[in-house]
Design a protein around this motif. Structure first.
Motif, PDB file in Angstrom:
ATOM      1  N   GLU A  63      12.517  13.250  68.143  1.00 52.51           N
ATOM      2  CA  GLU A  63      12.087  14.212  67.167  1.00 52.51           C
ATOM      3  C   GLU A  63      11.928  15.550  67.912  1.00 52.51           C
ATOM      4  N   VAL A  64      12.230  16.560  67.253  1.00 45.32           N
ATOM      5  CA  VAL A  64      12.083  17.835  67.911  1.00 45.32           C
ATOM      6  C   VAL A  64      10.751  18.219  67.681  1.00 45.32           C
ATOM      7  N   GLU A  65      10.053  18.801  68.847  1.00 43.59           N
ATOM      8  CA  GLU A  65       8.749  19.550  68.732  1.00 43.59           C
ATOM      9  C   GLU A  65       8.842  20.967  68.229  1.00 43.59           C
ATOM     10  N   LYS A  66       9.546  21.692  69.236  1.00 47.24           N
ATOM     11  CA  LYS A  66       9.793  23.254  68.778  1.00 47.24           C
ATOM     12  C   LYS A  66      11.505  23.211  68.957  1.00 47.24           C
ATOM     13  N   THR A  67      11.688  24.303  68.076  1.00 50.10           N
ATOM     14  CA  THR A  67      13.128  24.664  68.077  1.00 50.10           C
ATOM     15  C   THR A  67      13.582  25.866  68.868  1.00 50.10           C
ATOM     16  N   GLU A  68      12.759  26.770  69.465  1.00 48.39           N
ATOM     17  CA  GLU A  68      12.931  27.826  70.379  1.00 48.39           C
ATOM     18  C   GLU A  68      14.142  27.746  71.427  1.00 48.39           C
ATOM     19  N   ASP A  69      14.036  26.744  72.013  1.00 53.82           N
ATOM     20  CA  ASP A  69      15.019  26.404  73.199  1.00 53.82           C
ATOM     21  C   ASP A  69      16.275  25.684  72.838  1.00 53.82           C
ATOM     22  N   LEU A  70      16.557  25.234  71.680  1.00 56.18           N
ATOM     23  CA  LEU A  70      17.580  24.447  71.261  1.00 56.18           C
ATOM     24  C   LEU A  70      18.746  25.272  71.388  1.00 56.18           C
ATOM     25  N   GLU A  71      19.987  24.612  71.567  1.00 53.62           N
ATOM     26  CA  GLU A  71      21.233  25.004  71.599  1.00 53.62           C
ATOM     27  C   GLU A  71      22.130  24.130  71.088  1.00 53.62           C
ATOM     28  N   LEU A  72      23.253  24.554  70.425  1.00 53.96           N
ATOM     29  CA  LEU A  72      24.461  23.856  70.037  1.00 53.96           C
ATOM     30  C   LEU A  72      25.534  24.231  70.820  1.00 53.96           C
ATOM     31  N   GLU A  73      26.352  23.246  71.440  1.00 49.52           N
ATOM     32  CA  GLU A  73      27.520  23.611  72.080  1.00 49.52           C
ATOM     33  C   GLU A  73      28.607  22.589  71.763  1.00 49.52           C
ATOM     34  N   TYR A  74      29.914  23.031  71.875  1.00 44.89           N
ATOM     35  CA  TYR A  74      30.929  22.127  71.367  1.00 44.89           C
ATOM     36  C   TYR A  74      31.914  22.285  72.429  1.00 44.89           C
ATOM     37  N   THR A  75      32.316  20.863  72.598  1.00 47.01           N
ATOM     38  CA  THR A  75      33.415  20.950  73.698  1.00 47.01           C
ATOM     39  C   THR A  75      34.764  20.495  73.047  1.00 47.01           C
ATOM     40  N   LEU A  76      35.963  20.916  73.454  1.00 49.29           N
ATOM     41  CA  LEU A  76      37.028  20.680  72.793  1.00 49.29           C
ATOM     42  C   LEU A  76      37.866  19.822  73.618  1.00 49.29           C
ATOM     43  N   TYR A  77      38.600  18.942  73.124  1.00 48.40           N
ATOM     44  CA  TYR A  77      39.518  17.899  73.789  1.00 48.40           C
ATOM     45  C   TYR A  77      40.839  17.891  73.338  1.00 48.40           C
ATOM     46  N   ASP A  78      41.814  18.121  74.128  1.00 45.33           N
ATOM     47  CA  ASP A  78      43.406  18.043  73.672  1.00 45.33           C
ATOM     48  C   ASP A  78      43.713  16.633  73.328  1.00 45.33           C
ATOM     49  N   GLN A  79      45.023  16.498  73.009  1.00 45.83           N
ATOM     50  CA  GLN A  79      45.504  15.095  72.524  1.00 45.83           C
ATOM     51  C   GLN A  79      45.635  14.063  73.558  1.00 45.83           C
TER      52      GLN A  79
END
Length: 97
Positions: A63-79
């Motif tokens: 469960e997330v207590e507070k959202t201020e420091d949340l970050e979403l990142e994505y990583t790409l992967y080739d074939q």
């Protein structure tokens, strides 16, 4: 190709509405991660999402207590499955009580 996620990510209980789209024209799979930038806690890490796929909801590990420091990142992967770069998404996390 196009990778998109919601700019506002709503969290309700343990579900985050990420709205990840990996468009058909992409040559890369994408893995998203939601984490706390201060504590380094990882709340979610997806499987590889292939081109032409959508991931609507991320089920969070805790469960997330507070959202201020949340970050979403994505990583790409080739074939070949090699990492092709990691990018931070400037999304706002909003908790629905």
């Amino acid at each position: 190709g196009y990778i998109g996620v919601n700019q506002s990510i709503y969290i309700e209980q343990n579900k985050a509405q990420v709205g990840l789209v990996n468009s058909v024209g992409n040559s890369s799979s994408v893995v998203i991660k939601i984490y706390d930038t201060k504590t380094e806690d990882i709340y979610y890490r997806s499987e590889q999402v292939r081109p032409g796929s959508i991931l609507h909801i991320a089920v969070l590990e805790k469960e997330v207590e507070k959202t201020e420091d949340l970050e979403l990142e994505y990583t790409l992967y080739d074939q070949e499955g090699k990492e092709a770069g990691t990018f931070s998404v400037n999304a706002v996390f909003l908790k629905i009580e």
